[in-house]
Enzyme design. Structure first.
Site, mmCIF file in Angstrom:
data_model
loop_
_atom_site.group_PDB
_atom_site.id
_atom_site.type_symbol
_atom_site.label_atom_id
_atom_site.label_comp_id
_atom_site.label_asym_id
_atom_site.label_seq_id
_atom_site.Cartn_x
_atom_site.Cartn_y
_atom_site.Cartn_z
ATOM 1 N N GLU A 173 0.784 -1.232 0.000
ATOM 2 C CA GLU A 173 0.000 0.000 0.000
ATOM 3 C C GLU A 173 0.819 1.287 0.000
ATOM 4 O OE1 GLU A 173 -2.435 -0.723 3.381
ATOM 5 O OE2 GLU A 173 -3.851 -1.980 2.280
ATOM 6 N N GLU A 190 -1.328 -7.851 14.527
ATOM 7 C CA GLU A 190 -0.983 -7.563 13.137
ATOM 8 C C GLU A 190 0.512 -7.669 12.885
ATOM 9 O OE1 GLU A 190 -2.486 -4.349 9.843
ATOM 10 O OE2 GLU A 190 -2.033 -3.642 11.864
#
Length: 754
Positions: free
Chosen positions: A519, A671
């Site tokens: 991203e 995460e």
């Protein structure tokens, strides 16, 4: 030449089986040594959830599926329902004062002989200790669960054995949470403004140990406004109605069960802006055990009734008794565990599998149209639905629990109208699904500071179509495909044909201005993963049209055939995106090329190109200074497996449960190893996909469930069995073990059903 990272290979040695020799594979236990680093566990049944507390009796934040807060200028976020777990206890007044157990410091001296066990097989939390208060000792046992068999119900059983005679007090509480402050207008704040707002409120986007989410200033809970609420001391009951901020109505009720033959000395209903409770004073005798039960029923608009109906449900559960409710709950979970991944030879890996399956099963529903947020039923990533639901969670459930996987694809069918409206607003045809979708209505909810991803990370539209097609391939449910899957697939194909740009000079179609899967590259032409997935979605649409008797748009095949896939012809490997954009940044993703091997996509290529792609990708990944995202570990392992590189495939797998991304004591996935974005079911599902499709080498194809790649086993594993796999109306046990030649082999055994 293949890259051989020695630090990865060393992980194989670090995963010592002996360290977990006493672990049964389903039991996770906290001791008093965990008090300072306790990362809360998670109890849920897909409809309601709560986090855990070390005492087992605390009031803990709780959530309900699709119950969202829609505050002005903010993104939607999960509305925290009144906490249903708290039962407080006091041994009474003494010279030292009057203390409630839930406010007493969590120290080994106060909570002796402590243990708390999360049983993954029965989804129950059991806490035991000897509580010391002003010289008085009480042996405490607490058991809590959210019913899998009766999803509106949850229960907590509290057993007390005092070593004294006298009166004690108990408070059975529904916690009425205060509104979170400060609330930031994330629908309006740019990235810089968001950072400034966080600093202006003297907050930081960093993890606060042991378990505060590192982005708590952003991913906090929404609010429920409690309306009419009351109780009946004589009936030992509480009830309330509420409404999420500009959202749906909800309701709760609790019915309290006293020990047989006990009559309370006093019983009062207590009400404040923060607490609705039934407070009791009872007389106890030394050495006797007294067992209390709190039955709670919960509902929301569109799922159940109001407080009155919840009270009837909780009261009925009380009449039937705790043992009956618990037995039905355990039976429901035992049925779920008929489908399992069983590893012989590595207890740590087995425990990781069971924890990941537990969190997925706890967070999903069967035969509904609700999806799964990236952080389950918690406020992580504001409870929104990403491509994680379609490309990570869905494939992990599809073969083991197709009825739960079906709910995820049905969510996209249910929210198709919102995606169609979004496409029209952007000037495109068909359906443009959001990057961050509201779990109830499917609307776009990406914060403005990340809004560029919402507009540009459009591969989600292909990911959704691919998941719909995978569901059809597994179920062969033609009626479902025609009514639900086909409209989604068709409209996504229409979106892609309107989104591409014809490049006349190069006689090809381009997709411009997209965010890559990696991203940090958020405005590039021809992201390879996006283009490959879009082309597959277009081909799927033509195939689906033929099956349901509809006419395919000829442009679907044309665009798919001419859509540019960036490739270095000299070095014979794919590029991450268009040749005009250098791939030269230090990003957490490193490279998106391993994503081309995601099992549902699995771009066809020659063995040499596949090997070259992996070698091209691994360099930036290993060179990156960024903390690896646990989401990316499974694609790396799967990609290594597709080229036959067992050493790397095994090392990446090991890193996914030994590299710090699993937090004790209840194996909560975060995460990354250094952030606290927990209950990250995306990575849990990736780990399971790694085993099902990576190590077993399976692919779901038109011709069947095929062994597309050679199976693999880590050296210490004797076997891995995928139990009770469902495919096209039949069930199988699929086993990977070693033949007499020592090589891994795959066998299937049909399961005979009556």
């Amino acid at each position: 030449m293949a890259v051989k990272p020695l630090h990865l290979i060393a992980l194989l040695v670090c995963a010592s089986d002996a360290a977990f020799a006493s672990d049964a594979g389903f039991t996770l236990t906290a001791t008093s040594k965990d008090f300072g680093s306790y990362f809360p566990g998670y109890l849920a049944n897909g409809y309601v959830s709560t986090l855990t507390g070390p005492r087992g009796t605390e009031g803990n934040l709780a959530y309900m599926v699709g119950l969202m807060d829609y505050a002005q200028d903010d993104i939607s976020r999960p509305a925290a329902i009144p906490g249903w777990t708290q039962i407080d206890y006091s041994t009474g007044r003494s010279a030292a004062g009057h203390f409630w157990m839930n406010q007493v410091d969590l120290k080994p001296a106060n909570f002796q002989d402590y243990s708390q066990t999360l049983d993954l097989h029965t989804a129950t939390l059991t806490t035991n200790y000897r509580y010391i208060d002003a010289g008085k000792a009480t042996t405490v046992k607490v058991t809590t669960f959210a019913s899998q068999a009766s999803p509106h119900l949850a229960a907590t059983q509290l057993s007390l054995t005092p070593d004294f005679d006298g009166a004690v007090e108990l408070s059975f509480v529904l916690d009425l949470w205060a509104a979170y402050q400060p609330r930031l207008p994330l629908a309006k704040l740019s990235g810089d403004e968001m950072q400034e707002a966080v600093a202006a409120h003297q907050m930081k986007l960093v993890a606060i140990p042991p378990a505060t989410p590192d982005r708590a200033p952003l991913w906090y809970h929404g609010d429920v406004h409690v309306g009419p609420h009351d109780g009946d001391a004589k009936a030992l009951a509480l009830w309330l109605d509420g409404k999420a901020e500009q959202g749906l109505a909800m309701a709760q009720a609790a019915a309290i069960e006293l020990p047989k033959g006990m009559t309370a000395m006093s019983a009062l209903v207590y009400k404040s802006p923060y607490r609705l409770a039934l407070n009791l004073s009872v007389k106890v005798e030394k050495g006797k055990t007294y067992t209390f039960v709190k039955y709670v029923a919960m509902s929301r608009e569109g799922w159940g009734g109001d407080a009155k109906s919840n009270l009837a449900l909780a009261s009925a559960a009380r009449a039937d008794g705790f043992d009956k409710l618990l037995a039905a709950h355990r039976a429901a979970w035992a049925n779920l565990w008929k489908s399992d991944i069983v590893i012989d030879g590595d207890k740590q890996a087995q425990r990781a599998v069971h924890a990941d399956l537990y969190y997925l099963l706890s967070s999903s529903t069967a035969n509904t149209a609700w999806a799964v947020g990236a952080c389950a039923l918690t406020p992580g990533y504001a409870g929104h639905i990403f491509w994680d639901s379609d490309s990570w969670v869905f494939p992990a459930l599809l073969l083991l629990h197709p009825e739960r996987a079906g709910s995820l694809v049905m969510f996209r069918a249910r929210t198709l109208a919102a995606a169609q409206a979004r496409a029209r607003a952007a000037g495109f045809a068909g359906a443009k699904y959001p990057w961050e979708a509201d779990p109830e209505n499917g609307s776009e909810q990406t914060p403005r500071f990340a809004g560029v991803l919402g507009e540009r990370e459009i591969h989600v539209n292909a990911d959704i179509a691919i998941a719909q097609w995978q569901y059809w391939l597994v179920t062969q449910d033609r009626a479902w495909l025609k009514q639900h899957g086909w409209p989604v697939i068709r409209d996504i194909a229409e979106f892609w044909t309107s989104r591409v740009t014809w490049n006349a000079g190069k006689q090809r179609y381009d997709i411009l201005h997209v965010a890559s899967v990696d991203e940090d590259y958020n405005d590039v032409p021809n992201d390879t993963y996006t283009n490959v997935a879009a082309a597959k979605a277009l081909r799927i649409a033509a195939q689906a049209a033929a099956i349901v008797g509809e006419k395919a748009d000829p442009r679907w095949a044309e665009v798919a055939a001419k859509l540019h896939v960036p490739f270095d012809t000299a070095k014979q490997h794919h590029l991450n995106f268009d040749e005009s954009v250098p791939h030269d940044r230090d990003t957490w993703g490193g490279s998106s090329l391993p994503m081309l091997s995601l099992p549902a996509l699995d771009l066809p290529m020659s063995p040499q190109v596949r090997r070259n792609d992996y070698d091209e990708a691994i360099g930036p990944v290993l060179a990156s200074s960024r903390d690896p995202n646990s989401m990316g570990l499974a694609p790396l392992s799967i990609a290594a497996g597709t080229v036959g590189d067992e050493t790397h495939a095994i090392a990446w797998l090991q890193k996914n449960f030994t590299g710090g991304v699993v937090k004790s004591p209840f194996d909560v996935r975060t995460e990354t190893a250094t952030n606290n974005t927990g209950y990250f079911v995306t990575a849990a599902a990736g780990f399971l996909q790694n085993l099902i499709f990576g190590f077993a080498g399976l692919r779901i194809e038109e011709s069947g469930l095929n062994a597309a790649y050679p199976p693999m086993l880590p050296p210490t594993w004797r076997s891995m069995t995928l139990k009770n796999v469902a495919f096209r109306g039949k069930r199988y046990d699929i086993r990977v073990d070693r033949g007499v030649d020592g090589k891994a082999r795959l066998t299937r055994t049909p399961i005979m059903t009556r």
